[in-house]
Design a protein around this motif. Structure first.
Motif, PDB file in Angstrom:
ATOM      1  N   ARG A 165       9.759  12.522 -15.162  1.00 43.59           N
ATOM      2  CA  ARG A 165       9.178  13.013 -13.909  1.00 43.59           C
ATOM      3  C   ARG A 165       7.767  13.570 -14.185  1.00 43.59           C
ATOM      4  O   ARG A 165       7.592  14.356 -15.109  1.00 43.59           O
ATOM      5  CB  ARG A 165      10.090  14.112 -13.331  1.00 43.59           C
ATOM      6  N   GLY A 166       6.778  13.158 -13.429  1.00 47.61           N
ATOM      7  CA  GLY A 166       5.384  13.602 -13.662  1.00 47.61           C
ATOM      8  C   GLY A 166       4.648  12.682 -14.625  1.00 47.61           C
ATOM      9  O   GLY A 166       3.489  12.920 -14.936  1.00 47.61           O
ATOM     10  N   ASN A 167       5.369  11.654 -15.129  1.00 51.00           N
ATOM     11  CA  ASN A 167       4.759  10.616 -15.974  1.00 51.00           C
ATOM     12  C   ASN A 167       4.098  11.148 -17.256  1.00 51.00           C
ATOM     13  O   ASN A 167       2.913  10.898 -17.504  1.00 51.00           O
ATOM     14  CB  ASN A 167       3.740   9.833 -15.125  1.00 51.00           C
ATOM     15  N   PRO A 168       4.843  11.902 -18.094  1.00 48.06           N
ATOM     16  CA  PRO A 168       4.239  12.390 -19.347  1.00 48.06           C
ATOM     17  C   PRO A 168       3.894  11.218 -20.267  1.00 48.06           C
ATOM     18  O   PRO A 168       4.654  10.258 -20.356  1.00 48.06           O
ATOM     19  CB  PRO A 168       5.344  13.252 -19.968  1.00 48.06           C
ATOM     20  N   LYS A 169       2.765  11.351 -20.960  1.00 49.97           N
ATOM     21  CA  LYS A 169       2.364  10.271 -21.868  1.00 49.97           C
ATOM     22  C   LYS A 169       3.164  10.356 -23.168  1.00 49.97           C
ATOM     23  O   LYS A 169       3.692   9.368 -23.670  1.00 49.97           O
ATOM     24  CB  LYS A 169       0.866  10.399 -22.159  1.00 49.97           C
ATOM     25  N   ASN A 170       3.251  11.562 -23.705  1.00 51.73           N
ATOM     26  CA  ASN A 170       3.962  11.759 -24.974  1.00 51.73           C
ATOM     27  C   ASN A 170       5.059  12.792 -24.792  1.00 51.73           C
ATOM     28  O   ASN A 170       4.890  13.762 -24.041  1.00 51.73           O
ATOM     29  CB  ASN A 170       3.004  12.278 -26.049  1.00 51.73           C
ATOM     30  N   ILE A 171       6.149  12.598 -25.530  1.00 53.81           N
ATOM     31  CA  ILE A 171       7.258  13.556 -25.450  1.00 53.81           C
ATOM     32  C   ILE A 171       7.598  14.006 -26.864  1.00 53.81           C
ATOM     33  O   ILE A 171       7.952  13.185 -27.721  1.00 53.81           O
ATOM     34  CB  ILE A 171       8.493  12.917 -24.777  1.00 53.81           C
TER      35      ILE A 171
END
Ligand code: GTP
Length: 423
Positions: free
Chosen positions: A104-110
């Motif tokens: 959700r929110g389209n994170p690039k890296n996790i």
């Protein structure tokens, strides 16, 4: 935008942390004056553009509520969430199961961090290298003794390209002295990659189940659980390395595992030493009116320490503890409401919540030398020398000497004990 997941496990894990995890979930046990996972959160709070930290575990929902409320106040620019697995899904199963919420929110890296480690957490350097090399994931590794490499997930690293060429979980023979630290960062495409692994596994399980049915044996519930379980190390990292999609980043700061209860003492020392280097006001300052403070010491504001006591180095004294005249404490953790009476000594030990140590009593463990020698309680049936641990509400009578022992909660000790596990 970036996000982070911390795997907190559940009540059935951290068995080696007993008796301390009988009172409190291991992630909330204090080292360096703060809960173990606070250190992960503090390090993540300094990562550029990190907006959300998600704890994934199978503890009940209320367990982390007040801790996360406090984190929300301390780190207002980050959102916190606890997601509960319906059953133990393994080190990548929950991460995959909750992928929609993580994305959700389209994170690039996790980021993904394990709880049972203490580390200098150079997370911005890890992220920079990860982005520079553009592979699907980066595993943070640390150099370990060649003789203890078999205890860890080992990574063969190509130093020029930073490629993690092979990943082997706890190899029987020597593969590499670069060990996985339990700190990773993945590009968001990792979920697509994991989905392929899950599809392959689902086919394999279907095939296996068909075979079992043919032979008249089938337990569909067990299979359903197994099919949703995913182990980061064996199922994902090994494949990522084989596909040349995994980088390795070398952590040159401190790192060690927090597996056994005894390992909380060196972890406590490492975090207190870090606070000393950073010169934080969090540590007790030497004061001519006493008590005598040696090196890195944390004393909770509500604890009472007599001016003639000598404390340190590497000591944490927690809320409402009372430390009497002439007491000596070093390399130890003294938990809430402990009362240490006149002239007692607590060395290389953990004094559990509400415990009492009588006048001239002595609770003493052995100093810890390396990371791999404190996770075993017994060796060949004999209790090994290690940190001395008093569980919750243990009463040590006046002049009694407890050495190298582990004492389960609610025990009264009226005679000396040496190298025992007291149940
Ligand atoms: P051991 O040396 O056998 O303990 O393995 P390990 O070092 O790989 O650690 P382990 O796999 O037990 O756990 C690594 C981290 O993941 C710890 O923080 C655990 O609490 C957490 N963890 C392990 N299994 C699960 C799981 O099924 N679900 C969740 N949410 N967390 C888990």
């Amino acid at each position: 935008m970036n996000k982070a997941v911390i795997l907190v496990g559940g009540p059935s894990r951290a068995t080696r942390f007993r008796p301390l995890s009988m009172h409190l979930p291991q992630p909330l046990f204090p080292v360096g004056g703060k809960p173990i996972i606070w250190h992960q959160i503090k390090a993540l709070s300094a990562v550029k553009d990190l907006r959300e930290i998600i704890l994934i575990g199978f503890f009940e929902d209320f367990v982390f509520r007040s801790f996360l409320d406090r984190c929300q106040e301390e780190f207002p620019e980050i959102a916190f969430k606890y997601l509960r697995e319906y059953s133990q899904l393994g080190t990548a199963g929950g991460f995959f199961h909750f992928r929609d919420q993580i994305m959700r929110g389209n994170p690039k890296n996790i980021f993904m961090l394990y709880t049972d480690i203490c580390c200098s957490f150079p997370l911005n350097d890890l992220l920079s290298q990860h982005e520079r090399h553009g592979r699907l994931g980066t595993i943070m590794v640390t150099k370990v003794e060649r003789s203890s490499a078999r205890l860890y997930g080992c990574v063969v690293v190509d130093y020029e390209t930073k490629l993690a060429a092979h990943y082997v979980e706890k190899p029987e023979t020597y593969v590499s002295d670069m060990a996985s630290t339990g700190v990773f960062v993945f590009h968001q495409d990792i979920f697509r990659y994991m989905a392929q692994i899950m599809d392959r596994r689902a086919n394999e399980f279907e095939h296996q189940r068909a075979n079992e049915r043919a032979y008249g044996r089938s337990d569909d519930n067990d299979d359903a659980n197994d099919a949703n379980r995913l182990r980061l190390e064996q199922d994902v990292l090994r494949q990522l390395a084989a596909d040349k999609k995994l980088s390795a980043f070398l952590c040159t700061g401190f790192w060690r595992q927090i597996k056994s209860a005894a390992s909380a003492v060196p972890a406590n020392a490492l975090y207190l030493q870090k606070a000393l280097k950073e010169n934080t006001s969090f540590l007790a300052a030497p004061n001519p009116e006493g008590p005598e403070i040696v090196g890195a010491v944390y004393i909770h504001p509500s604890a009472q320490v007599h001016p003639t006591a000598r404390i340190g180095p590497n000591v944490s004294i927690h809320a409402r503890a009372i430390v009497g005249p002439g007491v000596r404490i070093n390399d130890s953790i003294v938990l809430d409401n402990v009362h240490i009476k006149d002239n007692a000594a607590v060395l290389h030990s953990i004094a559990g919540w509400d415990s009492r140590i009588g006048c001239w009593g002595r609770v003493e463990g052995s100093p810890v030398t390396s990371s791999d020698d404190i996770d075993e309680v017994t060796h060949a049936g004999v209790k090994v020398n290690s940190i001395c641990i008093l569980g919750e509400d243990v009463q040590v009578k006046d002049e009694v000497f407890i050495r190298n022992s582990i004492v389960l909660p609610h025990k009264d000790l009226a005679s000396n004990k040496h190298n025992e596990v007291i149940m």
